[in-house]
Design an enzyme around this catalytic site. Structure first.
Site, PDB file in Angstrom:
ATOM      1  CG  ASP A  33      -2.109   0.899   1.124  1.00  0.00           C
ATOM      2  OD1 ASP A  33      -3.239   0.382   1.155  1.00  0.00           O
ATOM      3  OD2 ASP A  33      -1.926   2.130   0.982  1.00  0.00           O
ATOM      4  CG  LEU A  35       0.807   4.085   4.006  1.00  0.00           C
ATOM      5  CD1 LEU A  35       1.732   4.550   5.136  1.00  0.00           C
ATOM      6  CD2 LEU A  35      -0.237   3.108   4.560  1.00  0.00           C
ATOM      7  CG  ASN A 121      -3.618   5.722  -8.164  1.00  0.00           C
ATOM      8  OD1 ASN A 121      -2.493   5.626  -7.690  1.00  0.00           O
ATOM      9  ND2 ASN A 121      -4.642   5.003  -7.724  1.00  0.00           N
ATOM     10  CB  THR A 147     -17.517  -0.516  -9.364  1.00  0.00           C
ATOM     11  OG1 THR A 147     -18.735   0.124  -8.962  1.00  0.00           O
ATOM     12  CG2 THR A 147     -17.126   0.041 -10.727  1.00  0.00           C
ATOM     13  CB  SER A 189     -18.016   9.086 -11.602  1.00  0.00           C
ATOM     14  OG  SER A 189     -17.382   7.873 -11.176  1.00  0.00           O
ATOM     15  CG  HIS A 192     -18.475   4.481 -11.332  1.00  0.00           C
ATOM     16  ND1 HIS A 192     -18.841   5.591 -10.606  1.00  0.00           N
ATOM     17  CD2 HIS A 192     -18.861   3.413 -10.590  1.00  0.00           C
ATOM     18  CE1 HIS A 192     -19.439   5.204  -9.479  1.00  0.00           C
ATOM     19  NE2 HIS A 192     -19.461   3.885  -9.440  1.00  0.00           N
ATOM     20  CE  LYS A 195     -12.320   0.350  -9.109  1.00  0.00           C
ATOM     21  NZ  LYS A 195     -11.904  -0.627  -8.118  1.00  0.00           N
ATOM     22  CB  THR A 263     -27.384  14.594   2.564  1.00  0.00           C
ATOM     23  OG1 THR A 263     -26.591  13.398   2.736  1.00  0.00           O
ATOM     24  CG2 THR A 263     -26.995  15.603   3.626  1.00  0.00           C
ATOM     25  CD  GLU A 334     -26.916  10.053  -8.989  1.00  0.00           C
ATOM     26  OE1 GLU A 334     -26.127   9.107  -8.974  1.00  0.00           O
ATOM     27  OE2 GLU A 334     -27.352  10.603  -7.935  1.00  0.00           O
TER      28      GLU A 334
END
Ligand code: USQ
Length: 418
Positions: A33, A35, A121, A147, A189, A192, A195, A263, A334
């Site tokens: 990782d 971090l 990334n 996802t 997004s 997304h 992915k 919310t 959306e």
């Protein structure tokens, strides 16, 4: 059979409890990782509601509690390819679980810098892992956290299949040919989208290099702890409640605990797939215990247990707690309302016993939220990340008309008794 398993992103919300679960089962887990999730907390000036401890403390506590060691290597998988390859060659893992991606949709939409970071990334991390597996010459099974958002959330009434859509095409000669294709990608997004692009890397490497790959299309995770993270306070898992990283059900439960109106974005007609964190770790275990064969196409499983509409979740939490429900302008682009039907037969067939909302664990999340409510920064609750420039500029009828572009003002308020 005990395996050596690398967990990339083993410090994160899903990666940490997964690492402990696999270690508790007797596997030799190695966490890799950079971090970066902790660094993003610093950037956003917010932290986990639960007081997570530094990695060294976490691992010491786990050794005390379980007698098992988990080595940790601080490596940025997206940038430090040579170190990743050297670790794979030295440790020769049987499997790699890949969580090492920026996972928040709102964070990915904050600015062009955040979009570019998320793309750089996530795509480099995935490609580096695949290239390193091939370069090592080892037969490593890669299990990736994808996802449900790769599919989009709308169908023409059909159930979303597990990765592949059967289609029939008519050839020039007039013959009908049936085949299965990757379900058409429809990301909502930049996060997304990364992915959906990961899926092409996987399809290519499975075909060309016969890498064994499982892609897990997970829904929205709720809950925070697993039996292993509950074993010692120093092992506590993250609890994100802020407008970028907090996910909807955990946010509603936390908001109810601190007396903040729930919310709901827009009408709350968005239907999404959900899974409890305890099932996340079991699904990873099941996926690792049932790897695809070499040369098989990418194995895709839908990692979710139930679907819910956002306003129904708000109502559920409101009825249980008396919390107010606030309908706020939706900062996202959306569909205001959608139906969602999802197949999850593969995990059920592997023996997953779903943890559902009526299983009593909502109260556990509320307890965690109440326990640490004094640590919450309520200013960080509103979702201020907008999906379009128009929303950011506060165009009429769009989200973001407050001075900071933050859709903070409730448009209507319901109480639990309405
Ligand atoms: N929403 C609200 N109020 C809130 C927060 C969210 O109404 O305070 C709405 C959003 O507008 C959206 C839905 O709830 O319609 C879900 O939002 P979310 O923040 O809970 O989840 P999302 O952004 O979709 O992302 C999360 C994880 C991501 C994972 C994804 C699975 O952060 O890593 O891939 O869930 S899925 O949603 O199935 O694509």
């Amino acid at each position: 059979m005990s395996m050596k398993i690398f967990v990339l992103g083993g410090d994160g919300f899903c990666g940490w409890p997964t690492s402990l679960h696999l270690s508790a089962l007797g596997h030799d887990v190695v966490i890799i990782d950079d971090l970066s999730r902790r660094a993003i907390d610093v950037e956003l000036e917010v932290g986990s509601l639960t007081p997570i401890t530094p990695m060294g403390t976490r691992l010491r506590a786990w050794r005390e509690v379980s007698g098992r060691a988990i080595p940790f290597h601080r490596v940025d998988v997206a940038r430090e390819y040579d170190r990743l390859l050297a670790l794979i060659e030295a440790e020769r893992p049987d499997a790699i679980v890949h969580f090492a991606e920026q996972r928040a949709a709102p964070y990915s939409m904050k600015s062009s810098r955040h979009k570019r970071y998320t793309v750089d990334n996530n795509l480099n991390a995935t490609h580096n892992v695949l290239a390193a597996i091939v370069e090592s010459g080892l037969d490593v099974h890669l299990a990736h956290l994808g996802t449900m958002g790769v599919y989009g959330y709308g169908t023409a009434g059909m159930k979303i299949p597990e990765g592949y859509l059967p289609v029939e095409v008519v050839t020039e000669a007039g013959d009908r040919v049936r085949q299965e294709i990757l379900y058409p990608a429809n990301p909502g997004s930049i996060y997304h989208m990364t992915k959906t692009q990961d899926q092409l890397f996987f399809a290519y490497y499975a075909k060309n290099d016969e890498v064994r790959i499982t892609d897990l299309h997970q829904g929205i995770v709720w809950g925070t702890n697993t039996p292993e993270t509950l074993a010692d306070e120093r092992l506590v898992n993250r609890f994100d409640y802020d407008g970028d990283y907090g996910t909807v059900l955990n946010r509603f439960l936390m908001q109810a605990a601190v007396g903040y109106p729930l919310t709901v974005h827009g009408t709350g007609g968005q239907t999404r797939a959900f899974i409890h964190i305890r099932d996340t770790v079991r699904c990873i275990q099941l996926a690792l215990e049932h790897p695809p064969e070499r040369g098989e196409r990418v194995r895709i499983l839908n990692q979710m247990t139930e679907t819910h509409r956002v306003r129904d979740l708000a109502r559920l939490v409101s009825d249980a707690t008396g919390a107010e429900v606030a309908f706020v302008a939706n900062p996202r682009k959306e569909a205001a309302e959608n139906d969602l039907h999802v197949t999850n037969d593969l995990f059920l067939g592997l023996g997953l016993e779903p943890t559902t909302l009526d299983g009593g664990l909502l109260a556990e999340v509320s307890d965690v939220a109440r326990r640490y409510a004094h640590l919450a920064d309520l200013d960080k609750i509103p979702c201020t990340s907008t999906w379009t420039r128009q929303q950011r500029a506060g165009a009429p009828g769009a989200a973001g008309s407050s001075p900071e572009g933050a859709p903070t003002a409730p448009e209507g308020v319901l109480t639990g008794s309405d």
